[in-house]
Motif scaffolding. Structure first.
Motif, PDB file in Angstrom:
ATOM      1  N   SER A 375       0.834  -1.197   0.000  1.00  0.00           N
ATOM      2  CA  SER A 375       0.000   0.000   0.000  1.00  0.00           C
ATOM      3  C   SER A 375       0.873   1.254   0.000  1.00  0.00           C
ATOM      4  O   SER A 375       2.100   1.182   0.123  1.00  0.00           O
ATOM      5  CB  SER A 375      -0.904   0.006   1.229  1.00  0.00           C
ATOM      6  OG  SER A 375      -0.112   0.057   2.413  1.00  0.00           O
ATOM      7  N   PHE A 376       0.221   2.429  -0.133  1.00  0.00           N
ATOM      8  CA  PHE A 376       0.948   3.693  -0.052  1.00  0.00           C
ATOM      9  C   PHE A 376       1.679   3.800   1.282  1.00  0.00           C
ATOM     10  O   PHE A 376       2.860   4.169   1.330  1.00  0.00           O
ATOM     11  CB  PHE A 376      -0.019   4.875  -0.217  1.00  0.00           C
ATOM     12  CG  PHE A 376      -0.390   5.176  -1.637  1.00  0.00           C
ATOM     13  CD1 PHE A 376       0.564   5.608  -2.536  1.00  0.00           C
ATOM     14  CD2 PHE A 376      -1.692   5.024  -2.071  1.00  0.00           C
ATOM     15  CE1 PHE A 376       0.229   5.894  -3.851  1.00  0.00           C
ATOM     16  CE2 PHE A 376      -2.041   5.303  -3.380  1.00  0.00           C
ATOM     17  CZ  PHE A 376      -1.082   5.739  -4.275  1.00  0.00           C
ATOM     18  N   ALA A 377       0.978   3.492   2.367  1.00  0.00           N
ATOM     19  CA  ALA A 377       1.573   3.638   3.703  1.00  0.00           C
ATOM     20  C   ALA A 377       2.777   2.712   3.880  1.00  0.00           C
ATOM     21  O   ALA A 377       3.838   3.118   4.377  1.00  0.00           O
ATOM     22  CB  ALA A 377       0.521   3.365   4.769  1.00  0.00           C
ATOM     23  N   LYS A 378       2.627   1.446   3.440  1.00  0.00           N
ATOM     24  CA  LYS A 378       3.718   0.492   3.614  1.00  0.00           C
ATOM     25  C   LYS A 378       4.924   0.885   2.764  1.00  0.00           C
ATOM     26  O   LYS A 378       6.078   0.810   3.220  1.00  0.00           O
ATOM     27  CB  LYS A 378       3.228  -0.910   3.267  1.00  0.00           C
ATOM     28  CG  LYS A 378       4.270  -1.998   3.500  1.00  0.00           C
ATOM     29  CD  LYS A 378       3.663  -3.388   3.339  1.00  0.00           C
ATOM     30  CE  LYS A 378       2.685  -3.688   4.481  1.00  0.00           C
ATOM     31  NZ  LYS A 378       2.221  -5.103   4.429  1.00  0.00           N
ATOM     32  N   ALA A 379       4.667   1.292   1.527  1.00  0.00           N
ATOM     33  CA  ALA A 379       5.771   1.712   0.661  1.00  0.00           C
ATOM     34  C   ALA A 379       6.442   2.962   1.201  1.00  0.00           C
ATOM     35  O   ALA A 379       7.669   3.107   1.147  1.00  0.00           O
ATOM     36  CB  ALA A 379       5.254   1.959  -0.758  1.00  0.00           C
ATOM     37  N   LEU A 380       5.641   3.882   1.752  1.00  0.00           N
ATOM     38  CA  LEU A 380       6.181   5.136   2.271  1.00  0.00           C
ATOM     39  C   LEU A 380       7.105   4.889   3.455  1.00  0.00           C
ATOM     40  O   LEU A 380       8.146   5.539   3.610  1.00  0.00           O
ATOM     41  CB  LEU A 380       5.032   6.067   2.653  1.00  0.00           C
ATOM     42  CG  LEU A 380       5.357   7.535   2.965  1.00  0.00           C
ATOM     43  CD1 LEU A 380       6.233   8.136   1.873  1.00  0.00           C
ATOM     44  CD2 LEU A 380       4.067   8.329   3.107  1.00  0.00           C
ATOM     45  N   GLU A 403      -0.230  10.765   7.946  1.00  0.00           N
ATOM     46  CA  GLU A 403       0.628  10.883   9.124  1.00  0.00           C
ATOM     47  C   GLU A 403       2.091  10.595   8.770  1.00  0.00           C
ATOM     48  O   GLU A 403       2.999  11.315   9.209  1.00  0.00           O
ATOM     49  CB  GLU A 403       0.156   9.909  10.208  1.00  0.00           C
ATOM     50  CG  GLU A 403       0.928  10.023  11.516  1.00  0.00           C
ATOM     51  CD  GLU A 403       0.475   8.988  12.535  1.00  0.00           C
ATOM     52  OE1 GLU A 403       0.413   9.323  13.723  1.00  0.00           O
ATOM     53  OE2 GLU A 403       0.194   7.844  12.108  1.00  0.00           O
ATOM     54  N   ILE A 404       2.332   9.571   7.958  1.00  0.00           N
ATOM     55  CA  ILE A 404       3.710   9.238   7.585  1.00  0.00           C
ATOM     56  C   ILE A 404       4.299  10.341   6.700  1.00  0.00           C
ATOM     57  O   ILE A 404       5.474  10.701   6.836  1.00  0.00           O
ATOM     58  CB  ILE A 404       3.752   7.885   6.855  1.00  0.00           C
ATOM     59  CG1 ILE A 404       3.207   6.772   7.752  1.00  0.00           C
ATOM     60  CG2 ILE A 404       5.170   7.549   6.425  1.00  0.00           C
ATOM     61  CD1 ILE A 404       3.021   5.446   7.043  1.00  0.00           C
ATOM     62  N   ALA A 405       3.466  10.902   5.799  1.00  0.00           N
ATOM     63  CA  ALA A 405       3.938  11.991   4.942  1.00  0.00           C
ATOM     64  C   ALA A 405       4.324  13.204   5.776  1.00  0.00           C
ATOM     65  O   ALA A 405       5.359  13.848   5.522  1.00  0.00           O
ATOM     66  CB  ALA A 405       2.860  12.355   3.926  1.00  0.00           C
ATOM     67  N   ILE A 406       3.524  13.519   6.776  1.00  0.00           N
ATOM     68  CA  ILE A 406       3.831  14.661   7.652  1.00  0.00           C
ATOM     69  C   ILE A 406       5.098  14.396   8.450  1.00  0.00           C
ATOM     70  O   ILE A 406       5.960  15.272   8.614  1.00  0.00           O
ATOM     71  CB  ILE A 406       2.639  14.953   8.572  1.00  0.00           C
ATOM     72  CG1 ILE A 406       1.504  15.596   7.765  1.00  0.00           C
ATOM     73  CG2 ILE A 406       3.049  15.842   9.741  1.00  0.00           C
ATOM     74  CD1 ILE A 406       0.246  15.849   8.551  1.00  0.00           C
ATOM     75  N   ARG A 407       5.249  13.163   8.930  1.00  0.00           N
ATOM     76  CA  ARG A 407       6.463  12.806   9.671  1.00  0.00           C
ATOM     77  C   ARG A 407       7.689  12.943   8.783  1.00  0.00           C
ATOM     78  O   ARG A 407       8.748  13.403   9.212  1.00  0.00           O
ATOM     79  CB  ARG A 407       6.331  11.381  10.201  1.00  0.00           C
ATOM     80  CG  ARG A 407       7.440  10.999  11.198  1.00  0.00           C
ATOM     81  CD  ARG A 407       7.340   9.534  11.558  1.00  0.00           C
ATOM     82  NE  ARG A 407       5.973   9.167  11.936  1.00  0.00           N
ATOM     83  CZ  ARG A 407       5.466   7.955  11.802  1.00  0.00           C
ATOM     84  NH1 ARG A 407       6.209   6.981  11.295  1.00  0.00           N
ATOM     85  NH2 ARG A 407       4.222   7.701  12.178  1.00  0.00           N
ATOM     86  N   GLY A 435      -8.056  13.516  10.544  1.00  0.00           N
ATOM     87  CA  GLY A 435      -7.553  13.361  11.900  1.00  0.00           C
ATOM     88  C   GLY A 435      -6.187  13.977  12.142  1.00  0.00           C
ATOM     89  O   GLY A 435      -5.599  13.794  13.223  1.00  0.00           O
ATOM     90  N   ILE A 436      -5.667  14.705  11.169  1.00  0.00           N
ATOM     91  CA  ILE A 436      -4.369  15.366  11.340  1.00  0.00           C
ATOM     92  C   ILE A 436      -4.528  16.548  12.294  1.00  0.00           C
ATOM     93  O   ILE A 436      -5.460  17.347  12.159  1.00  0.00           O
ATOM     94  CB  ILE A 436      -3.817  15.841   9.983  1.00  0.00           C
ATOM     95  CG1 ILE A 436      -3.658  14.652   9.031  1.00  0.00           C
ATOM     96  CG2 ILE A 436      -2.494  16.565  10.157  1.00  0.00           C
ATOM     97  CD1 ILE A 436      -2.722  13.582   9.534  1.00  0.00           C
TER      98      ILE A 436
END
Length: 568
Positions: A375-380, A403-407, A435-436
């Motif tokens: 997924s996007f999250a796992k790849a990110l 959340e991962i993109a912001i981190r 939820g950000i």
């Protein structure tokens, strides 16, 4: 009438068609030997003005010359000549009066065509000359895509309601009925590519099968032969086989891909099927993989103020830049242009996309694969361990990815991504709804760029237009701009009588200013956020659309169509 024109006559016709270079004239005359369709050779050369050339031939031979338009053809005479003969020799029955059938051709020396017509037509035939390009366009409109192939299939008299899998998977012989189905499907796709379509929709209706192309963002029905419904299962089965889908499964949606070659350009086709009450509906998205395609900011044609803003954002060491808009609004093109601008040996750029639409040299691109849980999250998460400087995420769909993109942005990365929102400021509320936390959003997001695609006025039929001052005022158009020349397309063969040819983008750039930062922290309403963004210098989509209108690139109606939710 002789089968071959004298050399001196041919030279006169070539000169009448605008060919002045004697060496080219000599070359064409030399090719006009016995058995050679020299008129076809002349037209294929592209060296003459076709209407002028054909008109000169008609005048010399004493034949009527006609500008052929599909809307002026009597449709009840189309069956007077077999469609296979029409396509093979580029003939078109125009009308029937007093028992005489008028037939248009571009080649008066085609003796074989005349002989076949005499055998097929009851009564007398009268011949007129017309430009080949006009004949081809009218034939395509009147008979439909693949009409000659469809006729072959019907002659076989086999039912295609339920083709077995092995019928279409086996090696196909050119004379088999299934080979005609393959040819028909190829013609549909080839025609779509030629028409610059981005999507093909094969839609089963009650008692009918409809095929539509999406061209310049607008759906157009494709002229197809009658009784196409007979081939519904065969066509859909062929498309599923090409996309490597399970043709036995008709109850569940499926996704697949087709790799095609159109000339020198590879075409990636994304295929999706969904079951409906009338059968499976198939949608094909056509993506060109032309390696020579270049992405840069110049092609985006941003307004000077927005261009300056974007260039400042691209040199930032970290933060998030989000491009918003609906599907098919050109977000990927903008993102690729940004990445191309900053792509260098000193920067490591990694993208995660679904799918990878275009290849960028020097950029590491990852294709999301839901079937293996990539997924996007796992790849990110994995990307962050690859020491990137710049990250591009195809789309932020959920809290985890956001959340991962912001981190990543907080730890020194420049992040690009997209959101599906109506305008730039709505990107703020969308992230908050995910939820950000407001303080995180306000701290790391540098800007939101909203965009839409508007159709360009066709340059071949562009003409002046006028509007009532009251109407302009209701649209908030800056009527005080004297000297503005409005334009619109009249409609011609080049633009399928739409008045538009191609598309260009309009933009809305919302930067995270100090004032906007404070309002985000306070969770202010969307209207307050937009008012503040405009006070800080943001130009709305509609306002940027007026720039396109003033420049003569699009129409008022087109800007209103794609910005109807904009209150400016």
């Amino acid at each position: 009438m002789p089968l071959q024109a004298p050399d001196i006559q041919l030279r006169e016709w070539l000169h009448a068609g605008g060919l002045e270079a004697e060496e080219e004239v000599d070359r064409i005359v030399e090719a006009a030997g016995p058995g050679v369709s020299w008129i076809t050779h002349v037209l294929n050369s592209g060296l003459v003005d076709e209407p002028r050339f054909i008109a000169a031939v008609a005048e010399t031979l004493g034949m009527p010359y006609l500008d052929v338009q599909a809307r002026n053809v009597e449709r009840d005479v189309l069956e007077a000549i077999p469609s296979r003969l029409v396509f093979l020799h580029v003939l078109l029955p125009i009308r029937r009066e007093n028992g005489v059938l008028t037939i248009a051709t571009y080649d008066p020396f085609n003796a074989l065509a005349r002989q076949l017509v005499r055998q097929a037509v009851d009564g007398r035939a009268e011949w007129v000359l017309a430009p080949r390009a006009q004949l081809l366009q009218a034939i395509k409109t009147l008979y439909g895509v693949g009409a000659e192939t469809f006729e072959e299939i019907l002659k076989n008299q086999r039912s295609f309601d339920s083709l077995a899998e092995e019928d279409l998977v086996a090696n196909l012989d050119a004379n088999d009925p299934e080979a005609s189905v393959v040819k028909f499907v190829n013609q549909i796709i080839r025609e779509a590519i030629g028409e610059r379509a981005t999507d093909i929709h094969v839609e089963p209706l009650e008692g009918d099968l409809r095929i539509r192309y999406r061209i310049d963002g607008i759906l157009h029905a494709v002229a197809v032969p009658p009784q196409l419904r007979l081939l519904q299962n065969a066509i859909i089965t062929r498309l599923k086989i090409m996309a490597k889908m399970d043709i036995a499964e008709r109850r569940l949606p499926q996704d697949g891909r087709i790799q095609l070659q159109s000339g020198d350009s590879p075409i990636d086709v994304r295929v999706s099927t969904v079951p409906t009450v009338n059968g499976e509906s198939v949608s094909l998205r056509l993506l060109s993989r032309d390696e020579d395609q270049k992405y840069d900011l110049d092609k985006l044609d941003l307004a000077a103020h927005d261009r300056e803003t974007i260039e400042k954002l691209l040199v930032q060491p970290n933060g998030i830049i989000l491009v918003t808009g609906p599907t098919g609004s050109g977000k990927s093109t903008s993102l690729y242009s940004f990445l191309s601008k900053i792509n260098s040996v000193q920067r490591r750029i990694i993208t995660v996309e679904e799918p990878v639409e275009y290849r960028l040299p020097g950029v590491m691109q990852i294709d999301v694969k839901s079937e293996i849980d990539l997924s996007f999250a796992k790849a990110l998460r994995s990307i962050l361990r690859q020491d990137p400087n710049v990250i591009m995420v195809g789309e932020i769909r959920d809290f985890e990815t956001a959340e991962i993109a912001i981190r990543a942005a907080m730890t020194g990365h420049l992040v690009f991504s997209t959101l599906h929102t109506n305008d730039a400021v709505s990107g703020i509320t969308r992230l908050l709804d995910m939820g950000i936390e407001p303080f995180l959003l306000a701290s790391v997001v540098r800007a939101f760029l909203a965009q839409r695609l508007v159709r360009r006025i066709c340059p071949y039929c562009s003409s002046p237009a006028s509007y009532d001052a009251g109407y302009l005022k209701t649209l908030n158009f800056p009527v005080d701009r004297h000297g503005v020349t409005f334009k619109r397309g009249r409609g011609c063969d080049q633009c399928r009588d739409t008045g538009f040819l191609g598309r260009c983008a309009i933009y809305e750039v919302c930067c995270m200013t100090e004032h906007l930062h404070d309002l985000v922290i306070k969770r202010s309403s969307a209207s307050e956020l937009k008012d503040q963004a405009m006070a800080d210098g943001m130009r709305t989509l509609r306002q940027d659309g007026w720039r396109r209108v003033v420049n003569g690139q699009t129409t008022l109606e087109e800007v209103v169509r794609v910005t109807e939710l904009d209150s400016s």
